[in-house]
Every structure is written in structure tokens, then in C-alpha cells.
Design a protein around this motif. Structure first.
Motif, PDB file in Angstrom:
ATOM      1  N   ARG A   1      -6.471  -3.125  -5.629  1.00 34.15           N
ATOM      2  CA  ARG A   1      -6.053  -1.873  -6.346  1.00 34.15           C
ATOM      3  C   ARG A   1      -6.100  -1.839  -7.459  1.00 34.15           C
ATOM      4  O   ARG A   1      -6.271  -0.999  -7.821  1.00 34.15           O
ATOM      5  CB  ARG A   1      -4.712  -1.193  -5.966  1.00 34.15           C
TER       6      ARG A   1
ATOM      7  N   SER B   1       1.043  -1.480   0.468  1.00 36.52           N
ATOM      8  CA  SER B   1       0.346   0.258  -0.064  1.00 36.52           C
ATOM      9  C   SER B   1       1.008   1.320   0.237  1.00 36.52           C
ATOM     10  O   SER B   1       0.370   2.024  -0.774  1.00 36.52           O
ATOM     11  CB  SER B   1      -1.226  -0.004   0.950  1.00 36.52           C
TER      12      SER B   1
ATOM     13  N   ASP C   1       1.231   4.541  -3.302  1.00 35.73           N
ATOM     14  CA  ASP C   1       1.014   5.529  -2.755  1.00 35.73           C
ATOM     15  C   ASP C   1       1.889   6.372  -3.160  1.00 35.73           C
ATOM     16  O   ASP C   1       1.718   7.810  -2.730  1.00 35.73           O
ATOM     17  CB  ASP C   1       0.347   5.683  -0.947  1.00 35.73           C
TER      18      ASP C   1
END
Length: 327
Positions: free
Chosen positions: A256, A226, A230
Motif C-alpha cells: 500500500r 488490509s 480500509d
């Protein structure tokens, strides 16, 4: 120098039978005579064997691992148990949860119970084996290195990390991240070194922002993946430092909307469970069961009186390429 396995082979019996003869247990006269003849022919000194066997008060081996739920260690346990059982030993499995306090307690109990020997996958580089080694009880370290002078069976982790990265480079990915295990565990550091080395040898840059040290668990893989996605410039591929990290990373990628092999994934270890086809992922397989088998053989030879210098066995990996990367 001959070993208990050489004696068994020459005598035409199992290592368990050789062990029973050494222990004075009930064995048929022909088999006992065959073992004694093999011992004499191989100069496998009976007096030295007897001394070691008298000191051994148990036919039980302690096996201490950091995560009993990790299929990698389950494979290793199978290798240990198969060899130990054949040689007439029972295995007591101890799960340290990667905690030094639990590990120390299991080591202490192993001494109290006078177990024949110990095979241990250390919780970290800080694992203390001084007291156990001081008793002259055989110890074999597996999977992770420590500062202690003892027999060691490990994987070529740097080569595995490099191989996983090279596969993604060859497949055309340009921003290849790496999710490693904890930074205080040498397997994680070595695999990260392999990632760096492979990128350094390629036309791609080594971007340390694409390296994340995490846990060797599913949640660690999820959290690190994650964070990487990002980033202002996210990766287009990832090397997962072990099997469970790989599962977590793949889970997060799916959430995602990113699916291998479009998003490159290479996993060091196996892929024990996943919602995608294993053929979509490159697997750098580690010989976990063989590691257990080798460690058990080394330990049993030490118990039987093997006095050769301390040895280190480094096992190789194999590569299963993702479908998109195959010729």
C-alpha cells in the motif's frame, strides 16, 4: 527440596550421568560413587527416585506444538532439546497444526508409547489433558494456559502487549491498531488486554474498531492489516500480536506504499523474515528458547521424583526500539 540438577552439581557430573546411575546403566565407578554420595548428602530419597524410574518405561519426551513452521516454536524446541539431551532424553516432536483432533491423537500415542513425560503448547483453551494427567505421567504446559492443574511456563503476555503499545504512543502515533491472534487463545486475549491498558493509560482513546482478531499466521496479518487500512479513519500504527502476523502486516503495508517507521509497527516476538530492516520496527522479544529450557528442566525434575507443588513460571520480555523511537 533437592533436584537432579543439585545432585549433578554436587557430584561434579552431568545430569545425563545422574540419570544413567539411576537407571543402572554403565557408569565409571568413581562417578557412580560420587552420585550416590550426593544423593545421600542431599537426602534425595533413592526409594522415591526408584519408584518413579520403574514407572518410566522410556527415556523419550513428547513435545507437542501447534505450528512447527513458526520460528517462535522452533526456538522453544531448541531450548527443550538442549536440556533434554544433556539429561539423557530424546525428544519426539509432534506438530498439532493447532487442531484439537491431532493434538488428542499425539497425547494418546504418548501414553501408548509410555513416554517419560509430555511438554505441550496447547492448541486452544479446549485442550484436554485429563487422561494424560490421570496416568501420573509428568506434563508441563508451555506458552498457553489451560484449565488443567499442571506445571506451566508462559510469557507475561499482557505486559508484552502493553510494552509494544507504549512504544508507539511514545513515538507520537495517535491511532494505534492491534492485530491479535485467535480470540479463543489466551495469549491473543492477554496481549489485546495489554494494548487496551496502555492506550487507556495514555491520552489516546481506546477504539475497538482498531482491534482485529485473526490467525497467528502471515495471511492473518495481511488480511487484518488490509481491513484496518480500509477503515474510514485508518490507523497510523499497528501492534502485531506475534511474529508471523508482523510479517504479514509489513508485507501488506509495503504493497500500500506505507513503510515503517513512517507507519509505526511494533511486533510481539521476533521478526523472522522481512523485506525491511528490523531496525525500522519495534520488537518486543519473547524468550522462547528460555521457555523451552525451563519447561524441560521442570519436566525432568518431575520425572526424577520432584514432588513440590505445581508451579507457574512467567518469563519477562525485552524491548528493541525502532530506530525512529530511539533516543
Amino acid at each position: 527440596m533437592s533436584t537432579i540438577y543439585d545432585v549433578a552439581k554436587l557430584a561434579g557430573v552431568s545430569t545425563a550421568t545422574v540419570s544413567r546411575v539411576f537407571n543402572g546403566a554403565s557408569v565409571s565407578a568413581p562417578k557412580a560413587e560420587a552420585v550416590r554420595s550426593a544423593v545421600k548428602e542431599l537426602n534425595f530419597t533413592p526409594n522415591r527416585v526408584a519408584r518413579n524410574l520403574r514407572r518410566r518405561e522410556s527415556e523419550t519426551i513428547a513435545l507437542i506444538i501447534p505450528d512447527v513452521q513458526n520460528p517462535y516454536f522452533t526456538e522453544m524446541v531448541r531450548g527443550v532439546e538442549d536440556v533434554a539431551s544433556e539429561a539423557g532424553y530424546s525428544v519426539v516432536l509432534c506438530n498439532s497444526d493447532g487442531r484439537l483432533d491431532k493434538e488428542a491423537r499425539y497425547l494418546q500415542v504418548s501414553g501408548w508409547e509410555s513416554m517419560a513425560g509430555v511438554i505441550i503448547a496447547p492448541a486452544s483453551a479446549s485442550t484436554r489433558l485429563d487422561e494424560m494427567l490421570a496416568t501420573n505421567r509428568p506434563v508441563v504446559i508451555v506458552d498457553r494456559r489451560t484449565a488443567h492443574d499442571a506445571d506451566l511456563v508462559v510469557m507475561d503476555n499482557r505486559a508484552a502487549g502493553a510494552a509494544a503499545t507504549e512504544e508507539l504512543v511514545a513515538a507520537g502515533f495517535t491511532r494505534i491498531a492491534h492485530i491479535a491472534g485467535p480470540a479463543d487463545i489466551d495469549t491473543a486475549l492477554e496481549r489485546a488486554e495489554g494494548w487496551r491498558a496502555a492506550l487507556g493509560a495514555s491520552p489516546l482513546d481506546v477504539d475497538e474498531n482498531l482491534l482485529r482478531f485473526s490467525t497467528f499466521h502471515v495471511d492473518g496479518g495481511r488480511a487484518a492489516m488490509s481491513e484496518l487500512l480500509d477503515l474510514p479513519e485508518p490507523p497510523d500504527a499497528v501492534v502485531a500480536g506475534n511474529n508471523l502476523i508482523g510479517v504479514g502486516a509489513i508485507q501488506l503495508l509495503g504493497e500500500r506504499g506505507l513503510t515503517p517507521p513512517t507507519f509505526g509497527v511494533a511486533v510481539i516476538g521476533s521478526l523472522p523474515f522481512s523485506t525491511i530492516s528490523p531496525s525500522a520496527v519495534t520488537i518486543v522479544r519473547l524468550a522462547a528458547q528460555e521457555m523451552g529450557s525451563v519447561a524441560a528442566r521442570v519436566l525432568i525434575e518431575r520425572i526424577a521424583g520432584d514432588e513440590r507443588p505445581i508451579q507457574t513460571v512467567v518469563l519477562p520480555h525485552t524491548v528493541q526500539r525502532a530506530a525512529a523511537a530511539r533516543d
